[in-house]
Design a protein around this motif. Structure first.
Motif, PDB file in Angstrom:
ATOM      1  N   TYR A 257       0.845  -1.213   0.000  1.00 29.73           N
ATOM      2  CA  TYR A 257       0.000   0.000   0.000  1.00 29.73           C
ATOM      3  C   TYR A 257       0.870   1.249   0.000  1.00 29.73           C
ATOM      4  O   TYR A 257       0.628   2.204  -0.754  1.00 29.73           O
ATOM      5  CB  TYR A 257      -0.919  -0.022   1.215  1.00 29.73           C
ATOM      6  N   VAL A 260       2.384   2.124  -3.381  1.00 30.51           N
ATOM      7  CA  VAL A 260       1.407   2.713  -4.311  1.00 30.51           C
ATOM      8  C   VAL A 260       1.141   4.167  -3.946  1.00 30.51           C
ATOM      9  O   VAL A 260       1.096   5.048  -4.825  1.00 30.51           O
ATOM     10  CB  VAL A 260       0.097   1.897  -4.306  1.00 30.51           C
ATOM     11  N   TRP A 273      -9.709   9.568  -3.180  1.00 31.78           N
ATOM     12  CA  TRP A 273     -10.161   8.192  -3.426  1.00 31.78           C
ATOM     13  C   TRP A 273     -11.431   7.865  -2.657  1.00 31.78           C
ATOM     14  O   TRP A 273     -11.748   6.698  -2.436  1.00 31.78           O
ATOM     15  CB  TRP A 273      -9.059   7.230  -3.001  1.00 31.78           C
ATOM     16  N   GLN A 325     -10.697   3.868  -8.822  1.00 34.85           N
ATOM     17  CA  GLN A 325      -9.548   3.077  -9.240  1.00 34.85           C
ATOM     18  C   GLN A 325      -8.332   3.350  -8.358  1.00 34.85           C
ATOM     19  O   GLN A 325      -7.582   2.431  -8.028  1.00 34.85           O
ATOM     20  CB  GLN A 325      -9.206   3.384 -10.710  1.00 34.85           C
ATOM     21  N   ARG A 326      -8.173   4.606  -7.943  1.00 29.89           N
ATOM     22  CA  ARG A 326      -7.080   4.920  -7.026  1.00 29.89           C
ATOM     23  C   ARG A 326      -7.294   4.222  -5.681  1.00 29.89           C
ATOM     24  O   ARG A 326      -6.361   3.668  -5.092  1.00 29.89           O
ATOM     25  CB  ARG A 326      -6.973   6.434  -6.836  1.00 29.89           C
ATOM     26  N   ARG A 328      -9.057   1.512  -5.067  1.00 27.82           N
ATOM     27  CA  ARG A 328      -8.855   0.069  -5.240  1.00 27.82           C
ATOM     28  C   ARG A 328      -7.364  -0.249  -5.313  1.00 27.82           C
ATOM     29  O   ARG A 328      -6.910  -1.275  -4.772  1.00 27.82           O
ATOM     30  CB  ARG A 328      -9.572  -0.399  -6.506  1.00 27.82           C
ATOM     31  N   SER A 329      -6.596   0.617  -5.962  1.00 30.89           N
ATOM     32  CA  SER A 329      -5.144   0.414  -6.048  1.00 30.89           C
ATOM     33  C   SER A 329      -4.517   0.387  -4.666  1.00 30.89           C
ATOM     34  O   SER A 329      -3.683  -0.476  -4.354  1.00 30.89           O
ATOM     35  CB  SER A 329      -4.511   1.527  -6.890  1.00 30.89           C
ATOM     36  N   GLU A 332      -5.647  -2.836  -2.730  1.00 33.65           N
ATOM     37  CA  GLU A 332      -5.042  -4.081  -3.197  1.00 33.65           C
ATOM     38  C   GLU A 332      -3.522  -4.024  -3.205  1.00 33.65           C
ATOM     39  O   GLU A 332      -2.861  -5.043  -3.429  1.00 33.65           O
ATOM     40  CB  GLU A 332      -5.570  -4.416  -4.592  1.00 33.65           C
ATOM     41  N   ARG A 334      -1.537  -2.470  -5.384  1.00 31.41           N
ATOM     42  CA  ARG A 334      -0.958  -2.505  -6.734  1.00 31.41           C
ATOM     43  C   ARG A 334      -1.590  -1.398  -7.560  1.00 31.41           C
ATOM     44  O   ARG A 334      -2.807  -1.192  -7.521  1.00 31.41           O
ATOM     45  CB  ARG A 334      -1.157  -3.865  -7.391  1.00 31.41           C
ATOM     46  N   ASN A 335      -0.761  -0.704  -8.301  1.00 32.13           N
ATOM     47  CA  ASN A 335      -1.227   0.451  -9.068  1.00 32.13           C
ATOM     48  C   ASN A 335      -2.031  -0.025 -10.274  1.00 32.13           C
ATOM     49  O   ASN A 335      -1.475  -0.607 -11.212  1.00 32.13           O
ATOM     50  CB  ASN A 335      -0.033   1.295  -9.513  1.00 32.13           C
ATOM     51  N   LEU A 336      -3.318   0.239 -10.267  1.00 30.93           N
ATOM     52  CA  LEU A 336      -4.214  -0.209 -11.329  1.00 30.93           C
ATOM     53  C   LEU A 336      -4.582   0.900 -12.294  1.00 30.93           C
ATOM     54  O   LEU A 336      -5.473   0.709 -13.136  1.00 30.93           O
ATOM     55  CB  LEU A 336      -5.494  -0.786 -10.702  1.00 30.93           C
TER      56      LEU A 336
END
Length: 821
Positions: A257, A260, A273, A325-326, A328-329, A332, A334-336
């Motif tokens: 985390y 990211v 976010w 999306q930020r 969620r990144s 999780e 990981r940068n999505l």
């Protein structure tokens, strides 16, 4: 009369191995469900995705095979009861229009289907598709079929495309759930979400209605975003080395985390976010409706709350999706963002996306207003005020919003330990013991200092005992910035935290605690008309009076001020009959209690009878210092102090020596030449102080020493239950009058107190340090540096003319009423 749309629809289903039937919804419900499951469509959420996917995205031709598959899915869903007739026909109409727009005749349509199937590796004849095409052609040319031309005529007549998604005004809110799965019909039914109960338990630890409601309120009020926001705020203010050190301290998933988050910061990505929380709030609201844990109205109100917050923050769907999306990144690790286009293209560009209408204005004012009232109703219990305040120090408490749940055993034990070790508060003392932590007199003191600071009317830094501490002076002078903000919140938030601990230990009377929570709410509503005023005041006073060895809460407070979902903005903010969790002393009583000065800690609230545990230590102190054994002896001693006291002993036994230096010298020499008893040793020391005029004892009125002792003992007697309230007030009034008769102000009173303290102190190795410490304390009390050293600087001395500026608000102690004659 034949229905052209239904007949054409039924004809196309022949291509899906259906026997021709003019009614495309004629399949038995159970058979339709089995067929849907066989096609991988386990619930209406998956059905919604399949239908949206079938149209492709704007600017490109839809896949003919997917369009045909969608016609079959709509027929099966209608037969299974997943879609009502209106919704089924709406989708069939839209699919017919899409097909007709690109394929003008049957041959073109069948050729497109063959090409699509060939591209998927289909071998001609493998699934009977060729025979189905021939059957469809035959249907179009016999009397029972609908030709392509007739379909075109029907579409031309019905050229207005019907709504595909629920059309009720309130149902529009469910369009926001499309990021998880489009809601194709309301109300929710059992077939909306396959495996929902297991998912709720595993992913959310939600097992029943109350769990769900607490999670919904947590997502709205705090969610994951708060921790991320606070980290981002602090990292933005840090240098690269500090950021690396922060990342290095994280472990496991937290470190992913952290990477990211730092990547977002380094690349200038907007650090926002909240959509991650608010869209999940809407998703969980739908889950609650599907489980039957929420009524349709309740689920809609929670979803509307999420929409309310979303529309407050985001201008359009793209901004909403990128914020999600930020989030969620970060969640999780990981940068999505690199997959944003692929992940959201369908919803953002599909011609049939639920997100086609503008985000702003998606929901009308009336449903939103109703939802606001509903969300406030969930938090109407006054304990939510306690939660809101306490959760700033302990964010985990925000998960307690909504229905009260059981407190874990470990938490109960921790709360009991905290109360005992930090506050010396025990359940056997009862609810009334909590009143000692409600300190309206302290708020009055701070407000008065702030008003005086704003007008440049603070006491001088130089006193007759020395110069005030520079750091304390800076802290005091800075209080001018708090002059517009009532200071009650500075002590009320701490009181709320203590109250929360008392609730958590479950060892105090629950009804009594609830009454205190309601009183806290009423008091704060009186001094702060809205949440922003309260939070602004809190942040201001927190910055002015930071706690030693404790991190500042200013960043956390500012977060609550700025986040539209914060619990503070959704409390039951109403002013009613004014009540407080503890008594508010009159200004005269507070002034009288302040006469104790540095002999004891500042008395910021009225004393009350303590528990037996506390009384033991108080009795030991009275016995050790004064040799008093009971209420009667103490009462007699109070009378002695107020009538004559130590000041009379000085006047009788020592003042005459100041007129005859020779006699004084002879007396001292005699005592010094022989063995002295303890009493004689004390007398000798006092004679020496008279000889040296130590600390001005020969020229200072020492009545203040008696007054301070009387007030100190009266407070102790009240705590022991040796003085009833009326008798206690009577002692304070006499002390107040005695001080007014002997002194003109606090400086003169301090000189008298210091002289008495020094003169009557017994022989001890620590005398020098005691006297020096008392001098230093007097400087602090006189100058208010630091501000909470003592209240002299904010109070008019008894009988003196008013010299203070009035604060700009009502957060002050009441003055005693005076009758004019």
């Amino acid at each position: 009369m034949i229905d052209p749309l239904n007949a054409w629809w039924a004809q196309q289903l022949v291509l899906c191995d259906w026997a021709f039937d003019p009614d495309p919804l004629s399949v038995e419900p159970q058979a339709a469900l089995m067929r849907l499951h066989g096609l991988g469509v386990a619930d209406r959420g998956e059905l919604g995705w399949r239908l949206v996917e079938s149209f492709g995205v704007g600017g490109s031709m839809a896949d003919p095979a997917r369009l045909l598959a969608a016609l079959e899915l709509v027929a099966l869903a209608g037969a299974a009861g997943w879609l009502d007739e209106r919704a089924g026909r709406a989708w069939a109409h839209r699919l017919a229009a899409e097909i007709s727009a690109h394929h003008r005749d049957l041959d073109a349509w069948l050729s497109a289907l063959r090409r699509a199937r060939s591209a998927e590796g289909w071998v001609r004849g493998d699934d009977g598709f060729f025979e189905a095409c021939e059957a469809l052609a035959a249907l179009e040319h016999d009397g029972d079929g609908i030709t392509w031309e007739r379909l075109g005529e029907w579409l031309a007549i019905h050229d207005t495309l019907p709504p595909l998604w629920p059309v009720e005004e309130e149902a529009q809110v469910w369009r926001l759930r499309a990021g998880f799965a489009p809601v194709i019909s309301v109300p929710a039914i059992e077939g909306d979400w396959s495996g929902l109960a297991g998912w709720l338990g595993e992913a959310w630890q939600i097992h029943h209605r109350d769990d769900l409601i607490r999670s919904l309120l947590w997502l709205g009020g705090q969610g994951d975003r708060q921790g991320w926001d606070l980290d981002a705020t602090r990292l933005l203010e840090s240098d690269p080395a500090s950021r690396y050190a922060w990342l290095h301290k994280l472990e496991g998933e937290d470190q992913r985390y952290g990477r990211v988050l730092l990547e977002f910061i380094e690349h200038g990505e907007p650090l926002e976010w909240a959509a991650w929380d608010w869209l999940r709030l809407i998703d969980l609201a739908w889950a609650g409706a599907c489980m039957g844990w929420l009524s349709g109205r309740e689920a809609a109100d929670f979803a509307l709350h999420g929409a309310d917050l979303v529309m407050h923050r985001y201008s359009d769907w793209a901004a909403l999706a990128r914020a999600y999306q930020r989030g969620r990144s970060l969640f999780e690790g990981r940068n999505l963002l690199s997959t944003f286009e692929a992940d959201w293209r369908l919803l953002l560009q599909s011609p049939v996306s639920p997100w086609r209408p503008a985000l702003q204005g998606l929901v009308g004012h009336e449903p939103l207003e109703r939802s606001r009232q509903a969300i406030r109703a969930w938090r109407a219990d006054p304990r939510h005020w306690v939660l809101a305040l306490a959760a700033v120090r302990e964010p985990e408490l925000a998960a307690r919003q909504g229905p009260a749940g059981p407190v874990a055993v470990a938490r109960r034990e921790d709360a009991l330990q905290y109360l005992a070790e930090t506050l010396d508060l025990h359940p056997d003392e009862g609810i009334s013991a909590l009143s000692r932590y409600w300190l309206p007199a302290q708020a009055h003191h701070l407000n008065q200092l702030a008003a005086d600071a704003a007008h440049g009317a603070l006491p001088p830094a130089e006193t007759s005992f020395g110069h005030a501490d520079p750091a304390g002076l800076a802290s005091r002078d800075a209080l001018r910035r708090g002059s517009r903000h009532a200071a009650t919140i500075h002590m009320a938030e701490k009181y709320a935290f203590y109250l929360q601990m008392a609730m958590d230990c479950e060892a105090f009377d629950a009804e009594g605690l609830a009454a205190l929570a309601d009183a806290l709410r009423a008091s704060l509503c009186r001094f702060y008309p809205d949440p922003r005023r309260l939070l602004e005041a809190w942040a201001t006073w927190e910055g002015l009076l930071p706690e030693e060895e404790q991190p500042s809460l200013v960043v956390e407070i500012r977060w609550h001020e700025e986040d539209p979902g914060s619990l503070f903005h959704w409390l039951d903010w109403r002013a009613g009959e004014w009540q407080e969790p503890g008594p508010r002393p009159s200004l005269n009583l507070f002034t009288a209690m302040a006469l104790v000065g540095p002999l004891n800690s500042p008395a910021w609230s009225l004393p009350h009878p303590e528990s037996e545990r506390e009384r033991v230590s108080i009795r030991e102190w009275i016995d050790g210092h004064y040799g008093l054994q009971g209420a009667e002896e103490l009462g007699e001693f109070l009378e002695f102090l107020l009538e004559s006291g130590d000041r009379q002993e000085y006047l009788i036994n020592y003042a005459p020596y100041t007129l005859n230096a020779a006699r004084l010298g002879s007396e001292i020499a005699t005592l010094e030449s022989g063995e002295c008893s303890d009493e004689e040793r004390t007398h000798l020391l006092r004679l020496q102080r008279v000889r040296d005029n130590e600390d001005g004892c020969n020229e200072t009125d020492m009545a203040a020493w008696d007054v301070a002792q009387a007030v100190d003992l009266a407070i102790a007697a009240r705590q022991l239950g040796w003085l009833e309230e009326r008798a206690f007030v009577a002692v304070l009034e006499r002390a107040h009058g005695l001080a007014a008769a002997h002194y003109s102000g606090w400086e003169a009173y301090a000189r008298g107190l210091y002289a008495g303290f020094s003169f009557f102190m017994g022989e001890t190795p620590e005398r020098e340090s005691f006297v020096a410490g008392f001098r230093q304390a007097l400087v602090a009390w006189l100058s208010a540096a630091p501000p909470l050293a003592g209240p002299w600087a904010s109070l008019e001395f008894p009988g003196a003319r008013p010299r203070h500026w009035a604060p700009m608000h009502i957060d002050t102690l009441p003055g005693d009423s005076r009758t004019l004659h």
